[in-house]
Design an enzyme around this catalytic site. Structure first.
Site, mmCIF file in Angstrom:
data_model
loop_
_atom_site.group_PDB
_atom_site.id
_atom_site.type_symbol
_atom_site.label_atom_id
_atom_site.label_comp_id
_atom_site.label_asym_id
_atom_site.label_seq_id
_atom_site.Cartn_x
_atom_site.Cartn_y
_atom_site.Cartn_z
ATOM 1 N N GLY A 94 0.915 -1.203 -0.177
ATOM 2 C CA GLY A 94 0.218 0.092 0.121
ATOM 3 C C GLY A 94 0.650 1.346 0.129
ATOM 4 O O GLY A 94 2.176 1.214 0.278
ATOM 5 N N GLY A 100 2.639 3.516 1.308
ATOM 6 C CA GLY A 100 3.340 3.982 2.779
ATOM 7 C C GLY A 100 3.819 5.424 2.870
ATOM 8 O O GLY A 100 4.119 5.835 4.100
ATOM 9 N N LYS A 127 4.222 12.318 -3.096
ATOM 10 C CA LYS A 127 5.229 10.884 -2.489
ATOM 11 C C LYS A 127 6.099 11.638 -1.813
ATOM 12 O O LYS A 127 7.035 12.547 -2.056
ATOM 13 C CB LYS A 127 5.676 10.363 -3.989
ATOM 14 C CG LYS A 127 6.369 9.009 -3.448
ATOM 15 C CD LYS A 127 6.822 8.268 -4.793
ATOM 16 C CE LYS A 127 7.832 7.157 -4.593
ATOM 17 N NZ LYS A 127 8.347 6.753 -5.862
ATOM 18 N N GLY A 142 7.582 7.424 5.889
ATOM 19 C CA GLY A 142 6.574 7.992 4.982
ATOM 20 C C GLY A 142 7.272 9.313 4.133
ATOM 21 O O GLY A 142 6.382 9.797 3.509
ATOM 22 N N ARG A 150 -2.006 -1.121 -10.011
ATOM 23 C CA ARG A 150 -0.971 -2.080 -10.010
ATOM 24 C C ARG A 150 -1.353 -3.479 -10.373
ATOM 25 O O ARG A 150 -2.678 -3.657 -9.768
ATOM 26 C CB ARG A 150 0.224 -2.070 -8.845
ATOM 27 C CG ARG A 150 0.561 -0.407 -8.704
ATOM 28 C CD ARG A 150 0.687 -0.143 -6.979
ATOM 29 N NE ARG A 150 0.963 1.074 -6.725
ATOM 30 C CZ ARG A 150 1.848 1.778 -6.682
ATOM 31 N NH1 ARG A 150 3.183 1.142 -6.907
ATOM 32 N NH2 ARG A 150 1.999 3.031 -6.580
ATOM 33 N N ASP A 195 4.056 -4.792 -7.588
ATOM 34 C CA ASP A 195 3.524 -3.519 -7.017
ATOM 35 C C ASP A 195 4.045 -2.380 -7.764
ATOM 36 O O ASP A 195 3.552 -1.505 -7.489
ATOM 37 C CB ASP A 195 3.845 -3.473 -5.207
ATOM 38 C CG ASP A 195 5.170 -3.774 -5.223
ATOM 39 O OD1 ASP A 195 5.816 -4.746 -5.239
ATOM 40 O OD2 ASP A 195 5.899 -2.799 -4.626
ATOM 41 N N ASN A 196 5.196 -2.545 -8.477
ATOM 42 C CA ASN A 196 5.557 -1.814 -9.303
ATOM 43 C C ASN A 196 5.303 -1.682 -10.780
ATOM 44 O O ASN A 196 6.067 -1.234 -11.679
ATOM 45 C CB ASN A 196 7.250 -1.590 -9.329
ATOM 46 C CG ASN A 196 7.385 -1.082 -7.690
ATOM 47 O OD1 ASN A 196 6.892 -0.382 -7.031
ATOM 48 N ND2 ASN A 196 8.815 -1.403 -7.573
ATOM 49 N N ASP A 204 7.225 4.209 -10.335
ATOM 50 C CA ASP A 204 8.289 3.846 -9.386
ATOM 51 C C ASP A 204 9.770 3.819 -9.949
ATOM 52 O O ASP A 204 10.511 2.964 -9.925
ATOM 53 C CB ASP A 204 7.745 2.724 -8.599
ATOM 54 C CG ASP A 204 6.781 3.076 -7.495
ATOM 55 O OD1 ASP A 204 6.478 4.139 -7.368
ATOM 56 O OD2 ASP A 204 6.645 2.020 -6.740
HETATM 57 P P1 AMP Z 1 9.004 0.900 -3.509
HETATM 58 O O1 AMP Z 1 10.238 0.068 -3.066
HETATM 59 O O2 AMP Z 1 9.186 2.461 -3.327
HETATM 60 O O3 AMP Z 1 7.989 0.634 -4.500
HETATM 61 O O4 AMP Z 1 8.185 0.513 -1.891
HETATM 62 C C1 AMP Z 1 7.800 -0.622 -1.631
HETATM 63 C C2 AMP Z 1 6.724 -0.518 -0.363
HETATM 64 O O5 AMP Z 1 7.475 0.061 0.838
HETATM 65 C C3 AMP Z 1 5.504 0.519 -0.839
HETATM 66 O O6 AMP Z 1 4.545 0.064 0.048
HETATM 67 C C4 AMP Z 1 6.171 1.680 -0.084
HETATM 68 O O7 AMP Z 1 4.751 2.616 0.241
HETATM 69 C C5 AMP Z 1 6.802 1.402 1.136
HETATM 70 N N1 AMP Z 1 7.711 2.481 1.500
HETATM 71 C C6 AMP Z 1 8.841 2.487 0.698
HETATM 72 N N2 AMP Z 1 9.699 3.410 1.530
HETATM 73 C C7 AMP Z 1 8.596 3.942 2.380
HETATM 74 C C8 AMP Z 1 8.973 4.835 3.614
HETATM 75 N N3 AMP Z 1 9.826 5.853 3.373
HETATM 76 N N4 AMP Z 1 8.005 5.091 4.633
HETATM 77 C C9 AMP Z 1 6.994 4.348 4.313
HETATM 78 N N5 AMP Z 1 6.710 3.305 3.649
HETATM 79 C C10 AMP Z 1 7.570 3.109 2.671
HETATM 80 MG MG MG Z 2 6.408 0.992 -5.422
#
Ligand code: AMP
Ligand code: MG
Length: 472
Positions: A87, A89, A109, A122, A179, A244-245, A254
């Site tokens: 989800g 995040g 973001k 976040g 996604r 998810d990407n 992403d």
């Molecule tokens: P990503 O690698 O950017 O595709 O992220 C994979 C998952 O990790 C997704 O659910 C993101 O929302 C979550 N995520 C990545 N970085 C953070 C962060 N700094 N804080 C909270 N969730 C994160």
């Molecule tokens: Mg992602």
């Protein structure tokens, strides 16, 4: 407020288990780095705001009229391992706009924690925000389907990673943020109502001609096949092709540890977390098929006859490698000036690629030089190149269009990784000039210009970036 965004938030009308309403967390001193006025216009946004107003909106401090901020739920296979809940995040969708480009999501973001943050903060730091801004806009200019960048804002709040970095928020625009993993989570939870509503929404939004889940699957497969071949054609490595990407719309999404290759090698990887090379340049066509198989699996509950669905979906997924191969041949044939590709042209293309990988030839510059007539200077063993060149000229025969074809598909500049890294370093030190310059230059990637000559140079040995970290 002197900005007017024509919101129409259809996702919030879907079943509530697909998202959570959630506000961005305010930041201390937002400062606007960039606002993409041309894109804003294409979205139907009317803007006469001062920079400080834009910084407050796109930093998450002020909600524009009509926004209905949500975090979206999804799951995904990360490096092949199932993660039952991910989800947004650290992203919050403000809403959807309907304008000249059609319906588009507007999402912040780096805007603070959400119910899906797990242990994350976040937030995003400046580096990945600027990387995504530059690379996604460059991809668009190269003609590759992608999310866009509408704004970048510095937050004034440090973000702790390997050390403290300046925090930032990027505003991303997407045809949608649905996604493969959004379908996966509804299927995994056996939530048939949610799955059906998501499916109807995605069909109406992206593939209105699809009249059943099989046609929908085939449409997504086609869009993703085209996308991956476009990535290959410019030497782009996504780096984290988790489900998810991987979008339903067929847009690139992403931009984490992504990068463009300098010298050609099919096994090139940049992501520091991709230890096995799962997402290497040359593995991308296989991985996308795997991802589409996961989408197919998620759609099965929508079908009345499971056995029939499995048979039909399997056939659709199994047809994908041949489709990718056809698109690859068409695309790479154009890169060497051929507009009537024949099966035997694959050997001609592959022998060039083999020479390139054996001799560390620069991917972009070799094809660009070919479009100027001769790529001899990119090779160390000139005799082997000359032999290839001779065969190539014979194949082109009297095709007077060859140079024109090549010049329309072989860019002169791409966002090279060492230039992106050095741009980020400058920004961290307070100098945004390289960011603005890269952005401006990459708007016209095909035209050779004296003043941007340095941007066409591959890295020197000491400038080479070996890994791009996912600590985003
Ligand atoms: P990503 O690698 O950017 O595709 O992220 C994979 C998952 O990790 C997704 O659910 C993101 O929302 C979550 N995520 C990545 N970085 C953070 C962060 N700094 N804080 C909270 N969730 C994160
Ligand atoms: Mg992602």
């Amino acid at each position: 407020m002197s900005i007017s965004i024509p919101f129409d938030n259809s996702y919030t009308r879907l079943p509530s288990q697909l998202f959570r309403r959630h506000l961005p967390t305010p930041v201390p001193t937002p400062r606007l780095i960039e606002f993409n006025q041309a894109l804003a216009q294409d979205l139907g946004i009317k803007n006469t705001s001062q920079d400080i107003e834009l910084a407050n909106i796109f930093g998450g401090n002020t909600m524009p009229d009509g926004a209905d901020p949500i975090a979206q739920l999804y799951a995904g296979h990360q490096f092949g391992h199932w993660n039952p809940q991910l989800g947004d995040g650290r992203a919050i969708m403000l809403g959807e706009v309907v304008g000249p480009l059609g319906r588009r999501d507007i999402q912040l973001k780096g805007s603070g924690p959400t119910p899906y943050s797990r242990n994350g903060d976040g937030r995003a730091w400046l580096g990945p925000v600027l990387r995504e801004y530059v690379v996604s806009e460059a991809m668009h200019a190269l003609g590759i389907p992608t999310t866009r960048a509408l704004a970048a804002v510095e937050t004034g709040q440090p973000v702790q990673r390997e050390k403290a970095f300046p925090g930032a928020v990027i505003t991303r625009v997407a045809a949608s943020h649905i996604r493969v993993g959004t379908f996966q989570i509804m299927a995994a939870r056996q939530d048939l109502d949610g799955l059906k509503a998501l499916y109807d929404h995605a069909v109406a939004r992206h593939y209105p001609q699809a009249n059943d889940p099989l046609a929908f699957l085939e449409a997504v497969i086609e869009a993703q096949a085209q996308l991956i071949v476009k990535w290959l054609s410019v030497g782009f490595i996504h780096g984290v092709m988790n489900t998810d990407n991987c979008t339903i719309s067929g847009e690139t999404i992403d931009y984490g540890p992504c990068a463009f290759m300098d010298n050609f090698h099919p096994m090139t990887v940049f992501s520091s977390i991709d230890r096995t090379g799962r997402y290497a340049y040359g593995s991308q066509p296989d991985i996308i098929v795997w991802n589409m198989a996961q989408l197919a699996t998620s759609l099965i509950p929508l079908m009345p006859d499971t056995d029939q669905a499995v048979a039909d979906f399997t056939k659709a997924v199994h047809a994908m490698p041949d489709r990718i191969q056809d698109l690859w041949l068409e695309t790479f044939a154009a890169k060497i000036g051929i507009d009537d590709p024949q099966p035997e042209d694959a050997a001609l293309i592959n022998s060039l690629l083999k020479l390139m990988s054996d001799q560390n030839a620069d991917f972009t510059n070799t094809f660009f030089d070919l479009s100027q007539g001769n790529a001899r200077d990119q090779f160390t063993d000139r005799a082997s190149y000359d032999a290839w060149h001779k065969g190539w000229k014979t194949r082109l025969n009297s095709n007077g269009n060859a140079e024109k074809i090549m010049q329309s598909v072989n860019p002169w500049i791409i966002p090279r990784n060492h230039q992106v890294e050095s741009m980020i370093q400058s920004a961290v030190d307070g100098d945004y000039a390289p960011f603005h310059r890269l952005n401006a230059a990459l708007k016209s990637p095909f035209a050779k210009r004296e003043e941007d000559q340095d941007l066409s140079h591959p890295p020197l040995e000491n400038e080479r970036v070996l890994a791009t970290f996912c600590g985003t």
